[in-house]
Design a protein around this motif. Structure first.
Motif, PDB file in Angstrom:
ATOM      1  N   ALA A  22      59.046  26.612  63.059  1.00  0.00           N
ATOM      2  CA  ALA A  22      60.357  26.226  63.584  1.00  0.00           C
ATOM      3  C   ALA A  22      60.575  26.813  64.977  1.00  0.00           C
ATOM      4  O   ALA A  22      61.024  26.104  65.890  1.00  0.00           O
ATOM      5  CB  ALA A  22      61.456  26.687  62.635  1.00  0.00           C
ATOM      6  N   LEU A  27      63.019  24.094  66.550  1.00  0.00           N
ATOM      7  CA  LEU A  27      63.924  23.628  65.501  1.00  0.00           C
ATOM      8  C   LEU A  27      64.425  24.819  64.705  1.00  0.00           C
ATOM      9  O   LEU A  27      63.838  25.893  64.752  1.00  0.00           O
ATOM     10  CB  LEU A  27      63.183  22.685  64.534  1.00  0.00           C
ATOM     11  CG  LEU A  27      62.645  21.375  65.084  1.00  0.00           C
ATOM     12  CD1 LEU A  27      61.803  20.673  64.032  1.00  0.00           C
ATOM     13  CD2 LEU A  27      63.789  20.481  65.521  1.00  0.00           C
ATOM     14  N   THR A  28      65.476  24.594  63.949  1.00  0.00           N
ATOM     15  CA  THR A  28      65.911  25.628  63.011  1.00  0.00           C
ATOM     16  C   THR A  28      65.084  25.492  61.743  1.00  0.00           C
ATOM     17  O   THR A  28      64.613  24.392  61.414  1.00  0.00           O
ATOM     18  CB  THR A  28      67.398  25.472  62.651  1.00  0.00           C
ATOM     19  OG1 THR A  28      67.563  24.247  61.940  1.00  0.00           O
ATOM     20  CG2 THR A  28      68.287  25.488  63.891  1.00  0.00           C
ATOM     21  N   ASN A  31      66.342  22.660  59.666  1.00  0.00           N
ATOM     22  CA  ASN A  31      65.932  21.310  60.073  1.00  0.00           C
ATOM     23  C   ASN A  31      64.486  21.028  59.691  1.00  0.00           C
ATOM     24  O   ASN A  31      64.137  19.894  59.357  1.00  0.00           O
ATOM     25  CB  ASN A  31      66.156  21.092  61.563  1.00  0.00           C
ATOM     26  CG  ASN A  31      67.607  20.841  61.880  1.00  0.00           C
ATOM     27  OD1 ASN A  31      68.380  20.425  61.028  1.00  0.00           O
ATOM     28  ND2 ASN A  31      67.988  21.105  63.114  1.00  0.00           N
ATOM     29  N   VAL A  34      64.618  20.008  56.120  1.00  0.00           N
ATOM     30  CA  VAL A  34      65.081  18.616  55.986  1.00  0.00           C
ATOM     31  C   VAL A  34      63.909  17.661  56.201  1.00  0.00           C
ATOM     32  O   VAL A  34      63.733  16.698  55.451  1.00  0.00           O
ATOM     33  CB  VAL A  34      66.231  18.331  56.973  1.00  0.00           C
ATOM     34  CG1 VAL A  34      66.517  16.841  57.072  1.00  0.00           C
ATOM     35  CG2 VAL A  34      67.486  19.077  56.561  1.00  0.00           C
ATOM     36  N   LEU A  35      63.089  17.942  57.203  1.00  0.00           N
ATOM     37  CA  LEU A  35      61.914  17.106  57.460  1.00  0.00           C
ATOM     38  C   LEU A  35      60.909  17.211  56.321  1.00  0.00           C
ATOM     39  O   LEU A  35      60.412  16.201  55.815  1.00  0.00           O
ATOM     40  CB  LEU A  35      61.246  17.520  58.772  1.00  0.00           C
ATOM     41  CG  LEU A  35      61.943  17.120  60.050  1.00  0.00           C
ATOM     42  CD1 LEU A  35      61.329  17.858  61.240  1.00  0.00           C
ATOM     43  CD2 LEU A  35      61.846  15.625  60.257  1.00  0.00           C
ATOM     44  N   ALA A  40      65.161  13.604  56.083  1.00  0.00           N
ATOM     45  CA  ALA A  40      65.471  13.169  57.452  1.00  0.00           C
ATOM     46  C   ALA A  40      65.489  11.647  57.515  1.00  0.00           C
ATOM     47  O   ALA A  40      64.671  10.986  56.890  1.00  0.00           O
ATOM     48  CB  ALA A  40      64.438  13.726  58.427  1.00  0.00           C
ATOM     49  N   VAL A  43      63.306  10.926  63.327  1.00  0.00           N
ATOM     50  CA  VAL A  43      62.741  12.052  64.059  1.00  0.00           C
ATOM     51  C   VAL A  43      62.522  11.584  65.501  1.00  0.00           C
ATOM     52  O   VAL A  43      62.055  10.471  65.737  1.00  0.00           O
ATOM     53  CB  VAL A  43      61.431  12.572  63.415  1.00  0.00           C
ATOM     54  CG1 VAL A  43      60.344  11.522  63.410  1.00  0.00           C
ATOM     55  CG2 VAL A  43      60.946  13.835  64.081  1.00  0.00           C
ATOM     56  N   THR A  47      60.365  15.559  69.355  1.00  0.00           N
ATOM     57  CA  THR A  47      60.168  16.523  68.263  1.00  0.00           C
ATOM     58  C   THR A  47      58.805  16.300  67.630  1.00  0.00           C
ATOM     59  O   THR A  47      58.075  17.264  67.353  1.00  0.00           O
ATOM     60  CB  THR A  47      61.281  16.385  67.204  1.00  0.00           C
ATOM     61  OG1 THR A  47      62.539  16.604  67.839  1.00  0.00           O
ATOM     62  CG2 THR A  47      61.096  17.372  66.080  1.00  0.00           C
TER      63      THR A  47
END
Length: 74
Positions: A22, A27-28, A31, A34-35, A40, A43, A47
């Motif tokens: 991350a 990204l956090t 997140n 989530v991916l 998600a 995208v 990214t």
């Protein structure tokens, strides 16, 4: 959903944690989760590019199309 995200496979190959990934991608960790979990809806190419750069892989290593009827059997 017919697109399966394989980030966890690539992270495991490299023995990289979600936190390290991350931070390197920008990204956090939430997140990334989530991916990874397939929640998600989209995208950004920027990214995806960053993920491929960090993992030294191709987009096809991270994303896989699986027809819905095959997902039901898994």
């Amino acid at each position: 959903m017919a697109i399966v995200v394989r980030i966890d496979v690539e992270l495991a190959k490299r023995k990289m944690s979600v936190g390290e990934f991350a931070e390197a991608v920008g990204l956090t960790p939430a997140n990334v989760a989530v991916l990874k979990n397939g929640r998600a809806k989209a995208v950004r190419f920027s990214t995806l590019e960053a993920m491929c750069r960090v993992l030294e892989c191709q987009p096809g290593d991270l994303l896989e199309y699986v027809p819905d009827n095959e997902l039901e059997r898994v």
